[in-house]
Design an enzyme around this catalytic site. Structure first.
Site, short mmCIF file in Angstrom:
data_model
loop_
_atom_site.label_atom_id
_atom_site.label_comp_id
_atom_site.label_asym_id
_atom_site.label_seq_id
_atom_site.Cartn_x
_atom_site.Cartn_y
_atom_site.Cartn_z
N SER A 252 0.81 -1.22 0.00
CA SER A 252 0.00 0.00 0.00
C SER A 252 0.84 1.27 0.00
O SER A 252 0.35 2.34 -0.37
CB SER A 252 -0.93 0.00 1.22
OG SER A 252 -0.19 -0.14 2.42
N ASP A 498 -4.02 5.78 11.60
CA ASP A 498 -3.11 5.40 10.52
C ASP A 498 -1.82 6.21 10.65
O ASP A 498 -1.75 7.37 10.25
CB ASP A 498 -3.77 5.65 9.16
CG ASP A 498 -2.89 5.20 7.99
OD1 ASP A 498 -1.74 4.77 8.24
OD2 ASP A 498 -3.36 5.26 6.84
N HIS A 501 0.76 5.18 6.57
CA HIS A 501 0.66 5.84 5.27
C HIS A 501 0.87 7.35 5.42
O HIS A 501 1.02 7.84 6.53
CB HIS A 501 -0.70 5.51 4.63
CG HIS A 501 -0.93 4.05 4.47
ND1 HIS A 501 -1.69 3.32 5.36
CD2 HIS A 501 -0.48 3.17 3.54
CE1 HIS A 501 -1.71 2.04 4.99
NE2 HIS A 501 -0.98 1.93 3.89
#
Length: 529
Positions: A252, A498, A501
Site C-alpha cells: 500500500s 493510521d 501511510h
C-alpha cells in the site's frame, strides 16, 4: 647646452629632446607592443594546447568516468553490469548469520555512504581520487584562464578564452554529486505543488486536510546535504517519460507513491482512469497528451506467499512465504515496462513462515515456535529483495533498457499503541535527528536493500538494464507529523489510527521529486527547437 631634465618627459612633450632620442623611444615602444603580442599569443596557444591535453587525459580515463557518473550506492546514477565488469568485489554471499537475530541493537545513524563497508569494489577509491583530481585540474585551468583574461586579454582574446572557461565549468558540474539520502527538513513557505482541492484523484483516506489535520506539515521541504532537490515540475516529468510505461510494484505504500505522482502530474495534464481490478489492487492511468502510462501492481513480499489458515480454514494474518518463487502478479507485467519502482518491508513484521524447496525452513517473529528457527526480518527481506532483483535481471521478455529503482524502507510512527489499540501520531513538526532511535530496524532494512541493489549490479549480466536506489529512509524517519492518524473518512475504518501511510499532499511527494531527478539524469527530455 641646457642640462638634461631630471624628471621624465615623453619624447613628444620634451622641448629639449633630440631627434635621435625620439627615435630610440619610438622604436622601444613598438618593440614592447610586439613582445606583448607575442607573449599573449604564446600564452593563449599554451592554454589551448593544455586544455586539449587535459580533456584528452580526463575523458580517456576510466577512473574519471567512473567518478563522474558514480555515487554512493544509495544515490549514484544508474549503471549497467558491463560498466562494473572489471573486477568488482561481490557482497559477502550471505550477510545472514548476524541477520538471523534481531538487528535492533548497535545500529548507528548511517553516514552519507551507507554501503562503504559492505560493498567495496577495489577501484572505487582510486576512481574517486582520479575524478577529484580531474575536477581540480579543470578548476585550476578555469581560474588560470580567468586570471589571464582579466590581466592581459583584449576583447578578441577574452571571447576566445571564455570558451575554455565554460568547458571547464561543465566538467566540474558533471563531477558534482548529490546524496539525496542525507539532509534535513527545512521550512518551505510556498507550500506543496498541489492541494487537496486541486488534485482530482486524491483518495479520502489520504485527504488529511479535509478531515481536520493541522496544515503545518505542508510547509517543509527536504534539503539534501551539499546540494538541492528541485521542486517537482509536472511538465518536466511528463516530458521525461513521454511514450513510456512506469509501474510502482509493492504494497500500500507503493500505492501511496503512485497516488502522490498522480496528484503531482494532474497539475499539468488530467489522467485518464484506464483500468482497475475488482479488489482495487491493480490500477492503470494514462496521460494521452504525453502517451505516458502509470500503473500500480500489488505484492506484499515480491515472493509467492499464501495466507496461513486456522483450524477452521479461515485465513490468518500470517503468511507462508516461498523464498524460491516470485509472485506472478507482478512478474507477468514486467515485459511491458520501461521503468519499475519496487518497494516494501512492512509486511515482514507479522508472524510469517519461510519456505524453500517445498518445505518450511524457518520463520520470522515466531518467538521460538517448536522446531523452527527465527531468521529475523532482515534475513527475510534480503532473500526476497535478492530474488526480485535477480528475476528482473534475468527477465527474458523484458525490454533491454528496463530501469528499476528500489525505494528503501519507510517506518511507521505509532506512539503508545498501534492501529486499533490507542496508537497515535499527533506530532506537528518533523523530528530532530536526536529523536530518531539509533537502534531502529529501519536502518538495517535500508542497508540490506542497498546492498542487494549493489549486488545485482555487480554479479548479474543485465545487458542494458539498470538498477538504482531511491533512499528515503532517513527523510521519512523524521516525518512523524506527516501521517493521517485519525484524520480520514471514518466510514471506511472505525476506531483506528493510521500512522503508516502518508497524507497528500505531504512528505510522500518528496519520493517523486527524487524519482524525477533520477529519471532526468538517465533520460533527459528532448530539447525542443
Amino acid at each position: 647646452m641646457a642640462p638634461l631634465p631630471t624628471t621624465p618627459f615623453s619624447s613628444t612633450s620634451s622641448p629639449t629632446a633630440s631627434p635621435s632620442r625620439s627615435l630610440l623611444h619610438s622604436n622601444s615602444r613598438e618593440w614592447d607592443v610586439v613582445v606583448q603580442r607575442n607573449v599573449k599569443s604564446s600564452i593563449l596557444l599554451l592554454l589551448v594546447v593544455s586544455t586539449v591535453f587535459v580533456f584528452s587525459v580526463v575523458y580517456t580515463s576510466r577512473g574519471f568516468v567512473a567518478a563522474a557518473t558514480g555515487e554512493a550506492i544509495s544515490q549514484r546514477p544508474l549503471v549497467t553490469a558491463e560498466e562494473l565488469a572489471d573486477g568488482p568485489t561481490v557482497v559477502a554471499e550471505d550477510n545472514v548469520a548476524a541477520e538471523r537475530q534481531s538487528p535492533a541493537a548497535g545500529i548507528s545513524l548511517p553516514s552519507a555512504n551507507p554501503s562503504a563497508a559492505a560493498v567495496s569494489p577495489p577501484s572505487t577509491a582510486e576512481q574517486t581520487e582520479t575524478g577529484d583530481q580531474s575536477k581540480y585540474i579543470l578548476y585550476a585551468l578555469t581560474v588560470t584562464v580567468s586570471t589571464y583574461t582579466s590581466k592581459f586579454c583584449d576583447d578578441a582574446c577574452v571571447h576566445s578564452l571564455t570558451i575554455f572557461s565554460c568547458v571547464g565549468e561543465v566538467g566540474i558540474q558533471v563531477e558534482e554529486k548529490c546524496d539525496m539520502s542525507m539532509g534535513k527538513w527545512v521550512r518551505e513557505p510556498k507550500g506543496p505543488v498541489y492541494t487537496n482541492l486541486t488534485c482530482p484523484t486524491l483518495p479520502d483516506l489520504k485527504n488529511c486536510q479535509k478531515y481536520g489535520k493541522d496544515p503545518g506539515h505542508l510547509f517543509w521541504r527536504w534539503q539534501p546535504d551539499g546540494c538541492d532537490l528541485p521542486r517537482f515540475a509536472p511538465e518536466r516529468f511528463l516530458d521525461v517519460v513521454r511514450g513510456k510505461r512506469l509501474a510502482f510494484i509493492g504494497d500500500s505504500l507503493a500505492r501511496n507513491q503512485m497516488e502522490s505522482l498522480l496528484c503531482l502530474l494532474s497539475q499539468a495534464e488530467t489522467p485518464v482512469n484506464a483500468y482497475a481490478d475488482a479488489f482495487d489492487k491493480f490500477r492503470t492511468w494514462h496521460f494521452p497528451l504525453h502517451d505516458f502510462t502509470l500503473t500500480v501492481t500489488w505484492t506484499e513480499f515480491y515472493a509467492h506467499a499464501v495466507p496461513v489458515v486456522d483450524a477452521d480454514g479461515k485465513p490468518t494474518a500470517s503468511f507462508d512465504i516461498h523464498l524460491d518463487r516470485l509472485n506472478t502478479n507482478w512478474t507477468t507485467r514486467l515485459p511491458e515496462l520501461d521503468y519499475a519502482v519496487i518497494s516494501g518491508g512492512n509486511w515482514f513484521f507479522r508472524v510469517n513462515y519461510l519456505w524453500e524447496g517445498g518445505r518450511r525452513v524457518g520463520c520470522v517473529n515466531c518467538r521460538g515456535e517448536a522446531g523452527l528457527t527465527d531468521f529475523g526480518i532482515a534475513y527475510a527481506v534480503r532473500r526476497v529483495v535478492r530474488a526480485a532483483l535477480e528475476g528482473i535481471a534475468r527477465c527474458r521478455d523484458c525490454k533491454p533498457g528496463l530501469v528499476t529503482f528500489l525505494r528503501t524502507y519507510t517506518p511507521d510512527h505509532f506512539e503508545h499503541g498501534s492501529w486499533f489499540n490507542g496508537g497515535y501520531c499527533n506530532r506537528t513538526r518533523p523530528l530532530e535527528e536526536r529523536e530518531v532511535g539509533l537502534g531502529h530496524i529501519g536502518w538495517e532494512l535500508r542497508r540490506v536493500q542497498s546492498e542487494e541493489v549493489a549486488r545485482v549490479r555487480e554479479t548479474m549480466t543485465t545487458g542494458s538494464r539498470r538498477f538504482g536506489v531511491l533512499d528515503v529512509t532517513k527523510a521519512m524517519m523524521l516525518r512523524a507529523d506527516g501521517h493521517p492518524g485519525g484524520h480520514y473518512d471514518k466510514r471506511w475504518v472505525r476506531n483506528a489510527s493510521d500512522c503508516l501511510h502518508w497524507c497528500m499532499p505531504g512528505p510522500v511527494d518528496m519520493w517523486n521529486e527524487m524519482l524525477l531527478r533520477r529519471l532526468a539524469e538517465i533520460s533527459p527530455p528532448p530539447v525542443v527547437r
